[in-house]
Design a protein around this motif. Structure first.
Motif, PDB file in Angstrom:
ATOM      1  N   ASP A 101       0.817  -1.217   0.000  1.00  0.00           N
ATOM      2  CA  ASP A 101       0.000   0.000   0.000  1.00  0.00           C
ATOM      3  C   ASP A 101       0.849   1.264   0.000  1.00  0.00           C
ATOM      4  O   ASP A 101       0.371   2.340  -0.334  1.00  0.00           O
ATOM      5  N   ASP A 102       2.098   1.143   0.403  1.00  0.00           N
ATOM      6  CA  ASP A 102       3.013   2.294   0.392  1.00  0.00           C
ATOM      7  C   ASP A 102       3.937   2.274  -0.825  1.00  0.00           C
ATOM      8  O   ASP A 102       4.778   3.158  -0.978  1.00  0.00           O
ATOM      9  N   PHE A 103       3.807   1.250  -1.672  1.00  0.00           N
ATOM     10  CA  PHE A 103       4.673   1.112  -2.847  1.00  0.00           C
ATOM     11  C   PHE A 103       6.145   1.112  -2.435  1.00  0.00           C
ATOM     12  O   PHE A 103       6.978   1.776  -3.043  1.00  0.00           O
TER      13      PHE A 103
ATOM     14  N   PHE B 234      -6.387   7.735  -1.729  1.00  0.00           N
ATOM     15  CA  PHE B 234      -5.566   6.535  -1.596  1.00  0.00           C
ATOM     16  C   PHE B 234      -6.003   5.467  -2.613  1.00  0.00           C
ATOM     17  O   PHE B 234      -5.164   4.821  -3.265  1.00  0.00           O
ATOM     18  N   LEU B 237      -4.746   6.351  -6.086  1.00  0.00           N
ATOM     19  CA  LEU B 237      -3.314   6.095  -6.226  1.00  0.00           C
ATOM     20  C   LEU B 237      -3.038   4.597  -6.375  1.00  0.00           C
ATOM     21  O   LEU B 237      -2.222   4.183  -7.192  1.00  0.00           O
ATOM     22  N   LYS B 238      -3.733   3.803  -5.572  1.00  0.00           N
ATOM     23  CA  LYS B 238      -3.520   2.353  -5.615  1.00  0.00           C
ATOM     24  C   LYS B 238      -3.921   1.757  -6.957  1.00  0.00           C
ATOM     25  O   LYS B 238      -3.340   0.784  -7.420  1.00  0.00           O
ATOM     26  N   LEU B 342       2.089   6.480   2.111  1.00  0.00           N
ATOM     27  CA  LEU B 342       0.746   6.669   1.541  1.00  0.00           C
ATOM     28  C   LEU B 342      -0.369   6.053   2.375  1.00  0.00           C
ATOM     29  O   LEU B 342      -1.406   6.668   2.599  1.00  0.00           O
TER      30      LEU B 342
END
Lengths: 455, 455
Positions: A101-103, B234, B237-238, B342
């Motif tokens: 989820d944070d890449f 979020f 972005l995902k 994120l």
């Protein structure tokens, strides 16, 4: 003092401190032409704490330490030219955390890019930097590696958000954070990335990940001349298609691949282009690339979307480096690595081709033309001093041409041993400040001595 | 020695060495709450050679030098806290070269981003970093600025390929090259970007340019709660939509904009999203964003493609910072600038909202949620010590929350004066190495003293 016995005591594991001849020989060289030199001992640490102990010991006794990963360096970075300890980090190969989820992923330095990508697949993520070889993430960070994907995703320095570094005296420093951007003080992370093991030893890296694109298309286009192919690449970049990859391979390299892999690719200068993104953007992009390539006289245009067919289409490019080696058994390889401003690329490649033809050299030219970076691979007999000198003159000419156009002597391989004189030519007095930084972080000069700077 | 007379002799132009009260006052502050402090003299150099002369003189006589650009700093970077010389670089505002085919420009530090973009328009190119204010390129490089576009294009450090820097002793160093990537030695360019005028004075910058996308769409989505808006951001972005911008503005800020601009925007937590690229990819992306926002309970969804309508749609976001100032006349402003991983963003924003509500504070929350960076703008009376202390406690709480999640105290504003203690909390011993770097490049401590590090 017996260094081997002392290290054995520090590590406490006979399997991980070695003076075995085969092990020493394996740690004496990269994969290019530079003269090998064996370390006195190889240590295989498993933790940052062990790296710290080794560094503190080496610093106290002024013993050179040369970090070693997959050993795929092209500029002699991993050669312990002054002997001492080769610090093999391949046992530190744990993927500590994947935060989809944070890449982000947090890895040890010995994790290889294929290992990481295998672990990322199930999250629909991937790590984009691909220098060709299955290098370690630590080694790739040490040389600021890039490769085929960097025109879209950026180079290694863009991917590394933070580091754990063991410094020359054995102290451990943390840099960066898990945030994708920060303006908190000086960028120590960026300073250590690309420092070629001369400022510290990476023991942990925080790296960015990227989503695997929804659609990917591979395109292979043949051209009547190298110049036409280079012009087409430039046209594609200017048009804002935003390719995922754009690679050029010249005729000699295609011929070598055919010989090596028993294939029958048309022996023509060839552009390999990958487009990725949403299905419709890839479709639009393919049409535009087709028009632009036709405008430069393309003689064939092949498109593949299926993943196996794409892999097959890219084979000629992927086998290029190995094919050249196979084509000249027993010869040593020198790969130039200049990078020029985009508009200078067609001229630079034409100048290089003219020069190697004049010299009757068997050179292959290929590279990451999307960012102005190309390689000229020259095969030669390292025991023939005349030939070696001639090769070095050609290399110097190619570098000076690039520098005169505002380019750099190395786009992605690093300075290592082979480009130390060119660094001085390129950077002038800035090299004095680099040397002062080296002196600050490693006052006893034990970290990978003989690299980046001429003595 | 009379410093003013000496500088006048060095510069030889009465118009460009000033002790005029109004000029000194203008150079005593940024635009945030930090106590102003006037310099003793302001110098307006026109060339690197003049900057070099001023630095050599200042170094010899141990006179502090504080670089000054547009004066839009939010962390007191431009305040000459120890007096001395304010070095105003706004007369060095020449665009030296635009190389459209290389996607590069070479500029002097006083060029502003709007000035550069105006000059680039006819080439179909633009410079993407947009911190809101019309800051100078030199100032933006000094703080590693980013802003709304950076989720797609990267931060200032990603745009700067090379620098000409005048060092503390007056010597001039060139870093980087015109190549878009390089592995030639230590990354001095990246070290100087973000150094807040404490390591050297930029006199020339090589920056990357980008093609203006073929199609651009602006989307404005209102949500029932701040948390729903953050969750939607979020989700976008995902999903890999790859937005050009994605900004969150909370209700209090929308209300302030309505009051300031006499508008009637719905007073709801609002996401502003920009998609750019090929027409079909933008169309696909808009559909996907719509679905994702509806999934998070969006109450309205407006799409504009026409450039005027887009600008109008973005107004509420663009006026946010100014509206907050206008809403609280006579009050000082503190803007937090944390950046978190994120996945931590929705939780961080919820925690901040809870805290400021508990404290009955009139806070606005908005920011670049695409990279985990958000601002909490707090208005207060700087003469009320109790209120100031309370604001600082809230700031500390927000920073510590971010740090506990692996984030950073500053995503884009820099450390300056206001976050020096947080830098130590965030970086630990790495700050000692930053101080050693400062000592190396500026042994007499004349370059922007009092910034980044606590005394």
């Amino acid at each position: 003092m017996n260094v081997y016995e002392s290290l054995l005591e520090l590590i406490g594991d006979r399997e991980r401190v070695s003076i075995n001849e085969t092990v020493l020989e394996h740690h004496s060289k990269g994969i290019a032409y530079h003269a090998p030199h064996a370390p006195d001992v190889v240590v295989f640490p498993k933790t940052a704490e062990e790296v710290s102990r080794v560094m503190a010991f080496a610093n106290e006794h002024r013993i050179p330490v040369t970090p070693f990963g997959a050993g795929t360096s092209l500029e002699g970075h991993v050669i312990p030219v002054a002997g001492g300890i080769s610090l093999d980090l391949t046992l530190m190969n744990n993927i500590i955390d994947i935060r989809p989820d944070d890449f982000l992923a947090i890895v040890e330095p010995g994790v290889t890019r294929l290992q990481l990508n295998e672990a990322l697949k199930r999250y629909g993520l991937f790590f984009p930097v691909d220098p060709g070889a299955d290098a370690t993430i630590g080694g790739m960070a040490a040389t600021n590696a890039s490769g085929t994907n960097c025109v879209k995703y950026g180079v290694m320095r863009d991917q590394v958000l933070g580091l754990e570094v063991v410094l020359a005296d054995g102290s451990v420093m943390q840099t960066g954070s898990l945030a994708v951007k920060s303006s908190a003080g000086y960028d120590l992370t960026g300073l250590f990335v690309g420092s070629e093991g001369t400022l510290g030893v990476f023991t942990r890296l925080i790296v960015r990940l990227h989503g695997i694109p929804e659609a990917t298309t591979a395109i292979k286009v043949c051209f009547p001349s190298l110049e036409a192919a280079a012009q087409a690449a430039f046209a594609v970049l200017k048009a804002g298609v935003g390719p995922g990859k754009i690679e050029l391979v010249d005729e000699a390299t295609i011929a070598a691949v055919n010989a090596y892999k028993k294939t029958d690719y048309p022996v023509k200068p060839t552009l390999f282009i990958e487009l990725s993104g949403s299905p419709s953007s890839v479709e639009d992009g393919t049409k535009l690339v087709n028009e632009l390539c036709e405008g430069e006289g393309a003689v064939s245009f092949v498109v593949e979307t299926d993943s196996l067919a794409r892999a097959k289409l890219w084979e000629a490019r992927h086998h290029a480096a190995f094919a050249i080696q196979a084509a000249y058994p027993g010869k040593a390889m020198l790969s130039t690595d200049v990078c020029v401003p985009l508009s200078e690329l067609p001229g630079a490649i034409a100048d290089t081709r003219r020069l190697v033809n004049e010299q009757n050299m068997t050179a292959a030219i290929f590279g990451h033309v999307g960012d102005g970076n190309y390689h000229t691979v020259l095969a030669f007999d390292p025991n023939d001093a005349d030939e070696m000198a001639r090769i070095e003159r050609v290399h110097a000419h190619i570098v000076r041409y690039a520098l005169s156009r505002g380019g750099t002597c190395t786009g992605e391989h690093g300075i290592g041993i082979g480009k130390r004189a060119f660094l001085r030519e390129e950077k002038g007095d800035a090299v004095l400040w680099m040397k002062r930084l080296k002196q600050l972080f490693d006052p006893n000069g034990i970290l990978n001595p003989g690299k980046i700077f001429l003595p």
